[in-house]
Design an enzyme around this catalytic site. Sequence first.
Site, PDB file in Angstrom:
ATOM      1  N   ASN A   9       0.865  -1.183   0.000  1.00  0.00           N
ATOM      2  CA  ASN A   9       0.000   0.000   0.000  1.00  0.00           C
ATOM      3  C   ASN A   9       0.898   1.228   0.000  1.00  0.00           C
ATOM      4  O   ASN A   9       1.478   1.578   1.021  1.00  0.00           O
ATOM      5  CB  ASN A   9      -0.897  -0.023   1.240  1.00  0.00           C
ATOM      6  CG  ASN A   9      -1.761   1.227   1.358  1.00  0.00           C
ATOM      7  OD1 ASN A   9      -1.884   2.007   0.415  1.00  0.00           O
ATOM      8  ND2 ASN A   9      -2.358   1.415   2.520  1.00  0.00           N
ATOM      9  N   LYS A  11       0.070   4.238  -0.274  1.00  0.00           N
ATOM     10  CA  LYS A  11      -0.590   5.383   0.348  1.00  0.00           C
ATOM     11  C   LYS A  11      -0.389   6.643  -0.525  1.00  0.00           C
ATOM     12  O   LYS A  11      -0.408   6.546  -1.751  1.00  0.00           O
ATOM     13  CB  LYS A  11      -0.084   5.571   1.781  1.00  0.00           C
ATOM     14  CG  LYS A  11      -0.261   4.309   2.620  1.00  0.00           C
ATOM     15  CD  LYS A  11      -0.020   4.519   4.087  1.00  0.00           C
ATOM     16  CE  LYS A  11      -0.221   3.216   4.843  1.00  0.00           C
ATOM     17  NZ  LYS A  11      -0.056   3.376   6.300  1.00  0.00           N
ATOM     18  N   HIS A  96      -9.337   0.697   5.213  1.00  0.00           N
ATOM     19  CA  HIS A  96      -8.056   0.938   5.872  1.00  0.00           C
ATOM     20  C   HIS A  96      -8.250   1.890   7.053  1.00  0.00           C
ATOM     21  O   HIS A  96      -9.115   2.772   7.020  1.00  0.00           O
ATOM     22  CB  HIS A  96      -7.052   1.536   4.877  1.00  0.00           C
ATOM     23  CG  HIS A  96      -5.649   1.559   5.391  1.00  0.00           C
ATOM     24  ND1 HIS A  96      -5.192   2.547   6.227  1.00  0.00           N
ATOM     25  CD2 HIS A  96      -4.612   0.709   5.202  1.00  0.00           C
ATOM     26  CE1 HIS A  96      -3.926   2.302   6.520  1.00  0.00           C
ATOM     27  NE2 HIS A  96      -3.558   1.192   5.923  1.00  0.00           N
ATOM     28  N   GLU A  98      -6.764   4.414   8.043  1.00  0.00           N
ATOM     29  CA  GLU A  98      -6.677   5.841   7.741  1.00  0.00           C
ATOM     30  C   GLU A  98      -7.975   6.343   7.118  1.00  0.00           C
ATOM     31  O   GLU A  98      -8.376   7.490   7.337  1.00  0.00           O
ATOM     32  CB  GLU A  98      -5.472   6.101   6.831  1.00  0.00           C
ATOM     33  CG  GLU A  98      -4.155   5.886   7.569  1.00  0.00           C
ATOM     34  CD  GLU A  98      -3.004   5.511   6.657  1.00  0.00           C
ATOM     35  OE1 GLU A  98      -1.927   5.234   7.209  1.00  0.00           O
ATOM     36  OE2 GLU A  98      -3.171   5.469   5.424  1.00  0.00           O
ATOM     37  N   GLU A 168      -4.955  -5.168  10.685  1.00  0.00           N
ATOM     38  CA  GLU A 168      -3.960  -4.125  10.935  1.00  0.00           C
ATOM     39  C   GLU A 168      -4.246  -3.449  12.274  1.00  0.00           C
ATOM     40  O   GLU A 168      -5.122  -2.588  12.356  1.00  0.00           O
ATOM     41  CB  GLU A 168      -4.006  -3.081   9.820  1.00  0.00           C
ATOM     42  CG  GLU A 168      -3.595  -3.604   8.459  1.00  0.00           C
ATOM     43  CD  GLU A 168      -3.286  -2.461   7.498  1.00  0.00           C
ATOM     44  OE1 GLU A 168      -2.196  -2.458   6.936  1.00  0.00           O
ATOM     45  OE2 GLU A 168      -4.138  -1.576   7.340  1.00  0.00           O
ATOM     46  N   GLY A 174       2.821   2.333  10.976  1.00  0.00           N
ATOM     47  CA  GLY A 174       3.698   3.485  10.827  1.00  0.00           C
ATOM     48  C   GLY A 174       4.330   3.953  12.119  1.00  0.00           C
ATOM     49  O   GLY A 174       4.926   5.028  12.170  1.00  0.00           O
ATOM     50  N   SER A 214       3.796  -2.210  10.371  1.00  0.00           N
ATOM     51  CA  SER A 214       5.256  -2.171  10.524  1.00  0.00           C
ATOM     52  C   SER A 214       5.915  -3.496  10.155  1.00  0.00           C
ATOM     53  O   SER A 214       6.830  -3.968  10.834  1.00  0.00           O
ATOM     54  CB  SER A 214       5.634  -1.753  11.949  1.00  0.00           C
ATOM     55  OG  SER A 214       5.171  -0.443  12.227  1.00  0.00           O
TER      56      SER A 214
END
Length: 257
Positions: A9, A11, A96, A98, A168, A174, A214
């Site tokens: 991904n 992003k 996701h 985000e 996730e 991140g 990560s």
Amino acid sequence: MRRQMIAGNWKMNTNLESGKALAEGLAKHVSGKDLNADVLVCPPFPYLQAVKAAVGNSGISVGAQNCYFEEPGAFTGEVAVDMLLDIGCDWVILGHSERRHVLGETDEVINKKTKAALAKGLGVVLCVGELLEDREAGKTNAVLDEQMKGGLADVAAGDLSKIVIAYEPVWAIGTGKTATPEMADEAHAHIRGWLTSNYDQSAADAMRILYGGSVKPNNAAELLGQPNVDGALVGGASLTVDNFGPIIDAGLAQSGK
């Protein structure tokens, strides 16, 4: 035996030049290898066509990071499933963290997008995962149950073959923090149990569940070696061949375990 998937991904990263170079580098990396796992890259919308051309016939699939649930029409700024299929996308990432926590998408919206993609034959990587406060409060399983129930509402068992679940933990995306292999496998096993209860055992056994958060070359093999982990959804480490290449290789080594 489930076929591993290693998905990148990207992003909101890369530009046209760097995205093409990355795609070409990954295509070179897998050249001559037995691709017994699915390798997927998901660049930003503007670079989908260029990346699709750059990976060529390498066996690497290309997906989008989002889509809209309506048919093409007056929806400024949105991208329809038909448009993604038109340029050769095979998959779309939905739900996701985000999109959920930064942009406010609800399970209802994610479910509409999921059903829209499935109706047109576009594969879905459906993301689920808990916040740090959820884990610390012992609510991980409850959050996963809610997101699975919401995201897969009215999705028929026959459509599950076009879905991959990505677990996730939001606190590990991140941040440099990674769920231990045991923690990841425990969450994946819970998701598989949910599928058994809400569909059946065969659906649960067949479902590929990826870990994201990560993932790096130095932890990929151990994570992917867990019995319920069927691949990885990789963020930052998917942006260079030096990092993503070894993760792909780890997936190839584990596929069909």
